[in-house]
Every structure is written in structure tokens, then in C-alpha cells.
Design a protein around this motif. Structure first.
Motif, short mmCIF file in Angstrom:
data_model
loop_
_atom_site.label_atom_id
_atom_site.label_comp_id
_atom_site.label_asym_id
_atom_site.label_seq_id
_atom_site.Cartn_x
_atom_site.Cartn_y
_atom_site.Cartn_z
N TYR A 26 25.97 -57.33 51.21
CA TYR A 26 26.58 -56.23 51.94
C TYR A 26 26.63 -56.63 53.40
O TYR A 26 25.60 -56.87 54.02
N GLU A 27 27.84 -56.73 53.95
CA GLU A 27 28.01 -57.10 55.34
C GLU A 27 28.89 -56.06 56.02
O GLU A 27 29.74 -55.43 55.39
N ILE A 28 28.70 -55.91 57.33
CA ILE A 28 29.52 -55.01 58.13
C ILE A 28 30.12 -55.81 59.28
O ILE A 28 29.40 -56.50 60.01
N ILE A 29 31.43 -55.71 59.41
CA ILE A 29 32.12 -56.33 60.54
C ILE A 29 32.97 -55.25 61.19
O ILE A 29 33.86 -54.69 60.55
N ILE A 73 22.02 -59.43 62.81
CA ILE A 73 22.39 -58.09 63.26
C ILE A 73 22.82 -58.21 64.72
O ILE A 73 22.00 -58.19 65.63
N PHE A 74 24.12 -58.38 64.93
CA PHE A 74 24.65 -58.50 66.28
C PHE A 74 24.65 -57.15 66.98
O PHE A 74 24.26 -57.03 68.13
N THR A 75 25.16 -56.14 66.28
CA THR A 75 25.23 -54.78 66.79
C THR A 75 24.99 -53.84 65.61
O THR A 75 24.89 -54.29 64.47
N ASP A 76 24.98 -52.56 65.87
CA ASP A 76 24.79 -51.59 64.80
C ASP A 76 25.95 -51.60 63.80
O ASP A 76 25.80 -51.19 62.65
N THR A 77 27.12 -52.11 64.22
CA THR A 77 28.28 -52.15 63.33
C THR A 77 28.75 -53.58 63.02
O THR A 77 29.84 -53.77 62.48
N ASP A 78 27.94 -54.56 63.35
CA ASP A 78 28.23 -55.97 63.04
C ASP A 78 26.97 -56.63 62.50
O ASP A 78 26.08 -57.03 63.26
N ASN A 79 26.90 -56.70 61.18
CA ASN A 79 25.71 -57.18 60.47
C ASN A 79 26.20 -58.09 59.35
O ASN A 79 26.80 -57.62 58.40
N LEU A 128 35.27 -65.52 62.32
CA LEU A 128 35.55 -66.41 63.45
C LEU A 128 35.60 -65.60 64.75
O LEU A 128 34.98 -65.98 65.74
N LYS A 129 36.29 -64.49 64.73
CA LYS A 129 36.38 -63.64 65.92
C LYS A 129 35.01 -63.08 66.29
O LYS A 129 34.61 -63.12 67.47
N LEU A 130 34.27 -62.58 65.31
CA LEU A 130 32.94 -62.03 65.56
C LEU A 130 32.02 -63.09 66.16
O LEU A 130 31.36 -62.85 67.18
N TYR A 131 31.96 -64.26 65.55
CA TYR A 131 31.08 -65.32 66.04
C TYR A 131 31.50 -65.79 67.43
O TYR A 131 30.67 -66.12 68.27
N SER A 132 32.79 -65.79 67.69
CA SER A 132 33.29 -66.18 69.00
C SER A 132 32.85 -65.17 70.06
O SER A 132 32.30 -65.55 71.09
N VAL A 133 33.06 -63.89 69.79
CA VAL A 133 32.69 -62.83 70.73
C VAL A 133 31.19 -62.81 70.97
O VAL A 133 30.73 -62.57 72.10
N GLN A 134 30.40 -63.10 69.94
CA GLN A 134 28.94 -63.01 70.06
C GLN A 134 28.29 -64.24 70.69
O GLN A 134 27.11 -64.24 70.95
N GLY A 135 29.04 -65.33 70.89
CA GLY A 135 28.50 -66.47 71.61
C GLY A 135 28.03 -67.64 70.78
O GLY A 135 27.32 -68.52 71.28
N VAL A 136 28.40 -67.70 69.50
CA VAL A 136 28.06 -68.86 68.67
C VAL A 136 28.72 -70.09 69.30
O VAL A 136 29.88 -70.03 69.74
N GLN A 137 27.99 -71.21 69.37
CA GLN A 137 28.51 -72.42 70.00
C GLN A 137 29.43 -73.21 69.08
O GLN A 137 30.42 -73.79 69.53
N GLU A 138 29.07 -73.27 67.79
CA GLU A 138 29.90 -73.96 66.81
C GLU A 138 29.92 -73.17 65.51
O GLU A 138 28.92 -72.54 65.15
#
Length: 187
Positions: A26-29, A73-79, A128-138
Motif C-alpha cells: 500500500y503506497e500513497i503518492i 514517509i516523505f509527507t503525510d500524503t507521500d508514503n 520519478l517526480k516524487l523522488y526528484s522533488v524530495q531530493g533523491v540524488q539518483e
């Protein structure tokens, strides 16, 4: 009564606690719920192969660690639950909560594509968009059907496709100094 976009349900991390432990992911984006079955044997095998190589390199260098199926858990609505992550020791001490979840971006996130257009779109676009916004390097996307790896690297604050690797290539990364692995050994 018809529903409007403003009335759509937005799922949160708290909602995930109410779901059964039934082997599904179960994931939330962005507040949208995604439910997937447990990964296929070959899917999981690719993820395990990648994680094994990253763990061996990590033990040699002492720079960090890799894990499979860890919740972020990046945010309450991004897990989300990526297939594999690698995080440096310094970063891990900053983003690991008491429940064993990551609460910020690891340096490297890896997804193995599942069959189906919806699943591929989720990994190639939404995540891809989520990881980009959250600061993933690769961000590495493994396509086990094509036996390729899409390598996305942060450029000017955004994850962009830097290379597509094939079975005959070696996988290296500026995030992992000295790491090298034959792509064919991962499939």
C-alpha cells in the motif's frame, strides 16, 4: 450528487495503519492510494541481486547501507516502498525514525518495473517526480523484460535521465565511489 475533484479522497499515512497485513503493498503518492500484489519471483530476485551488490560494496567501504522494501514517509500524503534504497551512514542517522521508516530522501532509490502500463507509468512518472522533488540524488529503474537500467541523476535540482545501460554495460555511480557491477549479473 456528483463528486468534484475537491471532494476526492486524499489518503494519508494514518490511513495505511488501518489496512490489513495481507502481503500487498500500500503506497500513497500525492494523496492517491496505490495497491499492488507481492512482487513476482523474478522481480524480487532482481531487487535482491542489486541489494546484495550494494551491501557488499557498503561493507567494503563503510559508507552506508542498502535495504529492500523499506518504507519512506516523505509527507503525510507521500508514503512509498521502493524495491531497494541505499543511504549513507550520515544521512541514515538523520532520516531513520524509531519505527524503522525513512522520513527523508536516501541518496539512491531503485525500482524494478512490474508488468503493466499502470505500474510502469507509476515508477517512470509519479515516483520519478516524487523522488526528484524530495531530493533523491539518483534513481535507477530496472526493466527486467528489456534487461536495461535507466539511470536518473540530479541535475540542476531535478532527476534527469543520464544513461540507459544494457546487459553488456557496467553500472557505476558518482554517489557510490568505486562501485562497479556488471548489469548482466543483476538480471
Amino acid at each position: 450528487m456528483t463528486s468534484t475533484a475537491s471532494e476526492q479522497i486524499r489518503w494519508t499515512t494514518a490511513d495505511l495503519e488501518l489496512f490489513p497485513d495481507d502481503g500487498k503493498r500500500y503506497e500513497i503518492i500525492d494523496g492517491e492510494l496505490f495497491v499492488t500484489r507481492a512482487p513476482h519471483w523474478k522481480h524480487q530476485n532482481v531487487g535482491d541481486n542489486i541489494c546484495t551488490q550494494l551491501k557488499l560494496w557498503s561493507r567494503e567501504t563503510g559508507l552506508g547501507d542498502a535495504a529492500t522494501g523499506v518504507g519512506i514517509i516523505f509527507t503525510d500524503t507521500d508514503n512509498v516502498i521502493p524495491d531497494v534504497v541505499w543511504v549513507s551512514n550520515e544521512r541514515l542517522s538523520e532520516i531513520l525514525d524509531e519505527a524503522g521508516h525513512l522520513t527523508g530522501a536516501p541518496e539512491l532509490v531503485i525500482e524494478v518495473l512490474s508488468p503493466g502500463e499502470v505500474q510502469k507509468k507509476r515508477d517512470k512518472q509519479l515516483k520519478l517526480k516524487l523522488y526528484s522533488v524530495q531530493g533523491v540524488q539518483e534513481y535507477w529503474i530496472f526493466d527486467r523484460e528489456k534487461e536495461t537500467v535507466g539511470i536518473y541523476r540530479r541535475e540542476n535540482g531535478v532527476l534527469k535521465l543520464a544513461a540507459t545501460l544494457y546487459k553488456e554495460d557496467n553500472l557505476t555511480s558518482p554517489v557510490l565511489p568505486g562501485f562497479s557491477c556488471a548489469v548482466k549479473s543483476l538480471f
